[in-house]
Design a protein around this motif. Structure first.
Motif, PDB file in Angstrom:
ATOM      1  N   VAL A 130      67.975  27.191   7.274  1.00 48.19           N
ATOM      2  CA  VAL A 130      68.167  28.213   6.238  1.00 48.19           C
ATOM      3  C   VAL A 130      66.797  28.742   5.837  1.00 48.19           C
ATOM      4  N   ALA A 131      66.660  30.046   5.792  1.00 44.71           N
ATOM      5  CA  ALA A 131      65.415  30.651   5.299  1.00 44.71           C
ATOM      6  C   ALA A 131      65.752  31.518   4.102  1.00 44.71           C
ATOM      7  N   GLU A 132      65.046  31.291   2.994  1.00 38.46           N
ATOM      8  CA  GLU A 132      65.165  32.191   1.841  1.00 38.46           C
ATOM      9  C   GLU A 132      63.946  31.996   0.946  1.00 38.46           C
ATOM     10  N   ASN A 133      63.630  33.007   0.190  1.00 43.66           N
ATOM     11  CA  ASN A 133      62.470  32.935  -0.709  1.00 43.66           C
ATOM     12  C   ASN A 133      61.214  32.405  -0.018  1.00 43.66           C
ATOM     13  N   ASN A 134      60.903  32.936   1.160  1.00 45.83           N
ATOM     14  CA  ASN A 134      59.688  32.552   1.893  1.00 45.83           C
ATOM     15  C   ASN A 134      59.627  31.072   2.236  1.00 45.83           C
ATOM     16  N   THR A 135      60.805  30.490   2.421  1.00 46.08           N
ATOM     17  CA  THR A 135      60.854  29.069   2.770  1.00 46.08           C
ATOM     18  C   THR A 135      61.920  28.853   3.837  1.00 46.08           C
ATOM     19  N   LEU A 136      61.568  28.063   4.841  1.00 43.65           N
ATOM     20  CA  LEU A 136      62.534  27.701   5.874  1.00 43.65           C
ATOM     21  C   LEU A 136      62.800  26.205   5.794  1.00 43.65           C
ATOM     22  N   THR A 137      64.076  25.845   5.749  1.00 47.75           N
ATOM     23  CA  THR A 137      64.430  24.431   5.727  1.00 47.75           C
ATOM     24  C   THR A 137      65.232  24.110   6.980  1.00 47.75           C
ATOM     25  N   ALA A 138      64.861  23.008   7.635  1.00 50.62           N
ATOM     26  CA  ALA A 138      65.636  22.518   8.782  1.00 50.62           C
ATOM     27  C   ALA A 138      66.219  21.176   8.387  1.00 50.62           C
ATOM     28  N   ALA A 139      67.544  21.100   8.398  1.00 49.06           N
ATOM     29  CA  ALA A 139      68.204  19.868   7.954  1.00 49.06           C
ATOM     30  C   ALA A 139      69.003  19.263   9.101  1.00 49.06           C
ATOM     31  N   PRO A 140      68.482  18.198   9.727  1.00 49.36           N
ATOM     32  CA  PRO A 140      69.190  17.558  10.834  1.00 49.36           C
ATOM     33  C   PRO A 140      70.197  16.531  10.354  1.00 49.36           C
ATOM     34  N   ARG A 141      71.251  16.357  11.160  1.00 48.26           N
ATOM     35  CA  ARG A 141      72.152  15.224  10.929  1.00 48.26           C
ATOM     36  C   ARG A 141      72.693  14.814  12.292  1.00 48.26           C
ATOM     37  N   GLY A 142      73.067  13.550  12.418  1.00 46.96           N
ATOM     38  CA  GLY A 142      73.581  13.073  13.694  1.00 46.96           C
ATOM     39  C   GLY A 142      72.640  12.096  14.352  1.00 46.96           C
ATOM     40  N   ASN A 143      73.094  11.586  15.522  1.00 52.57           N
ATOM     41  CA  ASN A 143      72.394  10.450  16.104  1.00 52.57           C
ATOM     42  C   ASN A 143      71.909  10.682  17.522  1.00 52.57           C
ATOM     43  N   TYR A 144      71.877  11.923  17.985  1.00 58.93           N
ATOM     44  CA  TYR A 144      71.314  12.163  19.314  1.00 58.93           C
ATOM     45  C   TYR A 144      69.806  12.335  19.166  1.00 58.93           C
ATOM     46  N   ALA A 145      69.055  11.497  19.865  1.00 55.01           N
ATOM     47  CA  ALA A 145      67.593  11.511  19.694  1.00 55.01           C
ATOM     48  C   ALA A 145      66.974  12.688  20.447  1.00 55.01           C
ATOM     49  N   ILE A 146      66.283  13.534  19.714  1.00 57.00           N
ATOM     50  CA  ILE A 146      65.565  14.652  20.329  1.00 57.00           C
ATOM     51  C   ILE A 146      64.086  14.269  20.319  1.00 57.00           C
ATOM     52  N   GLU A 147      63.528  14.060  21.514  1.00 61.97           N
ATOM     53  CA  GLU A 147      62.154  13.568  21.572  1.00 61.97           C
ATOM     54  C   GLU A 147      61.115  14.672  21.626  1.00 61.97           C
TER      55      GLU A 147
END
Ligand SMILES: *[C@@H]1O[C@H](CO)[C@@H](O)[C@H](O)[C@H]1NC(C)=O
Ligand SMILES: *[C@@H]1O[C@H](CO)[C@@H](O)[C@H](O)[C@H]1NC(C)=O
Ligand SMILES: *[C@@H]1O[C@H](CO)[C@@H](O)[C@H](O)[C@H]1NC(C)=O
Ligand SMILES: *[C@@H]1O[C@H](CO)[C@@H](O)[C@H](O)[C@H]1NC(C)=O
Length: 968
Positions: free
Chosen positions: A895-912
């Motif tokens: 989500v990007a708003e007010n000059n800020t981007l947030t990345a919110a992960p959930r789950g259990n697949y490992a991304i290396e």
């Protein structure tokens, strides 16, 4: 009409493949083959291929109009039930027996099944000889709850029965048969609904047509093996339509759950639906938006399969890759030209004398073939061969053939289609006289799994390509009965002869014929294309009439009780084959299944049934992994297991255009994994067409170049300009693989199509109805392809531009000053396909590698395109890309708003892999600092774009291991 002059009108189109590296004389009488089996001596006798000429009812001027003549029914004994109502329909007066014998008593059941689904079911009280589509093929939807809040209302008129479906919230009539009699005869069912003026209807496939079912369209639903004739009946059958009402901004869907042979007539204010057997089993879906209506339908027939991640890589195929060396050479050429190649395909070239589950011992000796496949797999590449539906019948006098195990095993297990007298049905396909697996037979799965898994031990394919499954047979009836000692025989038409035609515009001095097409494309609306098509349809039909007017069957004399006259039904559909006989180029309607079903009732299910068995069989060879299957003949629910390709198209600009509406329709039928033969199958392509098409194809989920045997080469390395155009587009496709895969997952979980029509995305703006020369990939990318020769610009429209939406040029990142409802001219020199990112989107990316596996090892990136209000959102889905049951998966919401981007992960697949960069489009002034968490990040600012780099150091645990916030 010249526009479509390359349409192989009544040719035996056949696509297909044949294959020996030997020669075939144009009359097909001689074949020299390098295989051990003796050279074919015989050709299928011509007279065995000719059916009985029929005058299609729609072209028969003396045909009775059932709407005028039918007596109709009265509704009696109405009773309310918990979920709706039921009653009996009694024929009014004397039977008229128009195209069959009237049933005098019908049973009506109406049920409100869920908040969004209503079922109207009508069947004869006497069900002897009436075919009912079994539940195990396509689940019969049931009442889900008795406590409903439906927006649909069933109302009826009892005397001279008719019914309406009304949308409660708007009072609009969505569907109404009132005023037109129901016709229910043993070989003819008809009802007629009124439609609003200027209706916007789509669906009812499969067909090559623009995206809207314009008034005047006649649609025949009968699975057929033929090379993509415009408006003709082709491979799949999908009896569902979507009705978009701009007045009320609502859309609903109507599905007839039937496998019957059907014909539908769409007129200015009506739709007439005809079927030649079965029961009326109608489902109404309330929407109310187009996307929701599609989702409701797709969820009901079955959500699409999640395809393996690697299937998003590039696929190369051609009919004519006729030795292991040739396959090897093509794979090497791609490598040498540094064009990504994920999967190499074989048409029937690999087979020994065209027999399923064999390999030619000379051209594909197993040891060499296996070394090739091992090497391919070691390089993370894949192999997909074709399998045809029919099984060769060995010649009893030929000792070397007698042990052809795919026949012997099937015969032993009693799994081949039969004649009504219980002898084996023997038709003819590529190898000669053949039998056809009966996928309703008790041992069918055992047989098919046995053949596929045994063959897989020799040839370690990564997926299968199922062809000829309509099911196709080159002769009429059981033509091989008593003839198998002539096997092998050649088809009675030329195959693989040099393709004579070149694309429209190939010769500029002779280019008048493409002007019509380009004019139509220049217009924003597709109305011009539709009318061009309508004219093409007229051409087709007048030819059809001309060829068949001399003889005809008198419908009246063909009435028969019980199942009726299944070979020559009293109502003759406009089957696309020249003589319109149902048995021409298809297994005959009287072929009989072990369980008693006749092809007449289940012909449209052959591909679907074979698909199910093949899916199970592949799963057996590789347990736990997603089977990869591309099939030609599909039915509602096929998308649960397979993807589809557009069949035997032609190397011409018109067919490049038609790939877009075909993708919309197939997507709405629940088969999002779709693509057509890029650069064109029949006929020769040329540099310009292939360059444009390789670029367009890179935005389709299934991206495969495929070519006819006799045509010039068309791999993207054949022309320098095509090589470079291809590399440009492939770099974008591979960069966007995480976005594409997330879309596949979205389709799998929600039923939403991958490629989207403007009218689905902007359902309240009728200006965008029927646009089918531009499209969205997901919600976020807008593609404006060039679909005509000899131009360097293209016109496009940009929905909502500068009102609700904003678009950025993908290549320059520049915010575009487009105006809603205005046609904009875009620069589009050869090698450039206009691509725009819709503001408000966040796209996950990954640095492209040569293969999908290599790409998946590279670092991630994000493209953030801010909307007019400065915000944007998106998501990422990832898993191992191959497990059928996914136990580890990761979702990231951005989500990007007010000059800020947030990345919110959930789950259990490992991304290396780390996150390398973030590109933010539409930032109006240069930020003084950019923070990743609390650390300041490197960035550049140009063109209102903030380009943040060097994030690998901050995301060493994996790009999305933790939630992060970026601010600027
Ligand atoms: C559609 O069917 C009607 C008969 O209802 C026929 O007159 C017309 O020619 C057909 N149109 C096309 C394009 O085949
Ligand atoms: C009509 O159909 C309903 C629901 O399937 C069934 O319960 C009923 O017995 C049928 N009535 C007749 C007369 O066949
Ligand atoms: C349909 O949408 C249009 C455009 O948003 C709007 O002007 C119109 O009032 C809507 N119609 C209804 C019945 O809501
Ligand atoms: C039911 O229909 C079959 C023909 O399909 C007929 O033979 C039989 O007599 C009918 N039964 C009744 C009770 O009408």
């Amino acid at each position: 009409m010249i526009l479509f002059k390359y349409f192989p009108l009544l040719s035996l189109a056949l696509a297909l493949p044949v294959h020996f590296d030997g020669s075939v004389e144009s009359n097909g009488s001689t074949i020299s083959s390098t295989s051990t089996s003796p050279a074919a001596q015989f050709t299928l006798p011509n007279d065995l291929t000719i059916g009985v000429k029929q005058v299609p009812n729609i072209y028969n001027e003396s045909a009775i109009d059932a709407n005028q003549a039918a007596p109709g029914y009265d509704l009696l004994n109405i009773s309310l039930s918990d979920s709706g109502l039921s009653g009996l329909l009694k024929l009014r007066g004397e039977p008229k027996n128009i195209y069959g014998y009237d049933f005098d008593l019908l049973n009506l059941t109406v049920s409100y099944q869920s908040d969004e689904r209503l079922n109207v079911h009508i069947e004869p009280v006497n069900m002897t000889d009436v075919f009912v589509l079994p539940d195990f093929i396509v689940t019969r939807p049931e009442v889900e709850s008795l406590d409903l809040d439906s927006d649909l209302l069933f109302t009826y008129q009892a005397k001279q029965f008719g019914f309406s479906i009304v949308r409660k919230s708007t009072g609009e009539s969505l569907f109404s048969t009132i005023g037109n009699p129901l016709v229910y005869e043993n070989q003819f069912i008809q009802f007629n609904t009124s439609l609003p003026k200027n209706h916007v209807l789509s669906g009812l496939g499969e067909s090559i047509h623009g995206s809207l079912l314009t008034p005047g369209t006649n649609r025949t639903l009968f699975a057929e093996d033929i090379g993509d004739p415009i408006d003709g009946n082709i491979y799949g059958v999908h009896p569902v339509y979507f009705d978009q009402r701009y007045g009320s901004n609502t859309t609903h869907a109507v599905w007839w759950r039937t496998s019957a042979i059907q014909e539908i007539l769409i007129r200015n204010q009506s739709l007439t639906w005809r079927a030649l057997s079965g029961v009326v089993d109608l489902y109404f879906f309330s929407g109310p938006t187009p996307k929701v209506a599609i989702q409701q339908y797709v969820a009901t027939v079955g959500l699409p399969a999640l395809q393996p991640y690697w299937s998003l890589g590039y696929h190369q195929c051609r009919w004519g890759y006729n030795s292991t060396e040739r396959l090897q050479e093509v794979v090497q050429n791609f490598k040498d030209f540094d064009i990504p190649l994920e999967t190499i395909w074989s048409d029937i070239d690999y087979m020994d004398s065209l027999k399923d589950f064999t390999t030619d011992p000379y051209r594909f000796p197993l040891d060499k073939f296996q070394r090739f496949l091992n090497e391919l797999h070691n390089n993370d590449q894949h192999y997909v061969p074709i399998v045809d539906a029919a099984i060769y019948v060995p010649n009893p006098h030929n000792a070397t053939e007698a042990n052809y195990s795919s026949y012997v095993n099937g015969a032993k297990l009693n799994t081949f289609l039969r004649n009504p007298d219980n002898t084996t049905y023997i038709g003819a396909v590529w190898p000669g006289y053949t039998v056809f697996p009966d996928f309703f037979a008790e041992n069918a799965q055992t047989y098919w799994t046995g053949e596929i898994s045994k063959w897989h031990k020799d040839v370690s394919f990564d997926g299968l390509w199922m062809d000829m499954d309509e099911v196709s047979s080159f002769c009429v009836g059981s033509c091989g009965t008593g003839m198998i000692d002539k096997n092998p025989i050649a088809p009675n038409f030329a195959v693989g002869s040099p393709a004579g035609s070149y694309p429209v515009g190939f010769n500029v001095s002779n280019s008048t014929d493409y002007e019509i097409f380009s004019e139509s494309l220049a217009s924003v609306s597709s109305a011009a294309i539709a009318s061009a098509e309508a004219s093409a349809g007229t051409t087709l039909s007048s030819t059809a009439v001309a060829t068949s007017s001399s003889t005809s069957i008198d419908a009246k004399n063909t009435l028969m009780p019980g199942k009726g006259n299944i070979n020559y039904p009293p109502y003759a559909i406009n089957n696309v084959q020249g003589d319109h006989d149902l048995a021409t180029h298809a297994v005959s309607p009287n072929a009989t299944h072990q369980n008693g079903f006749i092809e007449y009732d289940v012909h449209n299910l052959y591909g679907h049934m074979q698909t199910n068995s093949t899916y199970n069989a592949i799963l057996d060879t590789n347990p736990g992994k997603r089977p990869f299957l591309i099939v030609r003949s599909t039915f509602p629910g096929s998308g649960k297991r397979v993807g589809h390709w557009g069949g035997d198209n032609t190397a011409d600009f018109a067919y490049m255009y038609f790939s877009i509406p075909q993708a919309f329709a197939i997507g709405s039928f629940g088969i999002p994994f779709f693509g057509v033969d890029v650069c064109g199958f029949n006929g020769n392509t040329d540099m310009e067409l292939c360059s444009r098409w390789m670029q367009l194809g890179s935005f389709f989920p299934f991206y495969r170049n495929h070519n006819y045997l006799g045509a010039i080469d068309q791999e993207p390395y054949v022309w320098e300009a095509v090589t470079s155009a291809t590399k440009t587009s492939m770099a974008i496709r591979y960069l966007l693989l995480p976005y594409y895969y997330t879309l596949l997952h979205e389709s799998h979980t929600t039923g939403l199509p991958f490629l989207r029509q403007f009218q689905w995305e902007f359902p309240e703006d009728s200006f965008y109805a029927g646009i089918d020369n531009q499209f969205f990939v997901g919600d976020s990318l807008l593609v404006t392809p060039v679909l005509e020769p000899n131009v360097s610009t293209v016109k496009g429209v940009f929905p909502g531009a500068n009102e609700s939406d904003v678009y950025y040029d993908f290549y320059t990142h520049e915010k575009q000053n487009f105006t809603n409802h205005k046609n904009h001219t875009l620069e589009a020199p050869l090698g450039h396909i206009p691509l725009h990112i819709r503001g408000g989107s966040i796209l996950p990316t990954q640095e492209p590698g040569y293969t999908v596996a290599e790409s998946r090892n590279n670092s991630f990136g994000l493209i953030v395109a801010l909307g007019l209000d400065g915000s944007a959102s998106g998501n990422l889905y990832l898993d191992d890309g191959e497990s059928l049951k996914v136990s580890e998966a990761t979702f990231v919401d951005f989500v990007a708003e007010n000059n800020t981007l947030t990345a919110a992960p959930r789950g259990n697949y490992a991304i290396e892999q780390a996150l390398a960069n973030i590109t933010i489009l539409g930032v109006d002034s240069e930020p003084s600092t950019v923070l990743f968490g609390n650390s300041s990040a490197k960035f550049q600012y140009t063109n209102s774009t903030v380009f943040i780099t060097g994030l690998e150091e901050l995301t060493g645990d994996g790009a999305f291991a933790d939630q992060f916030v970026v601010s600027w």
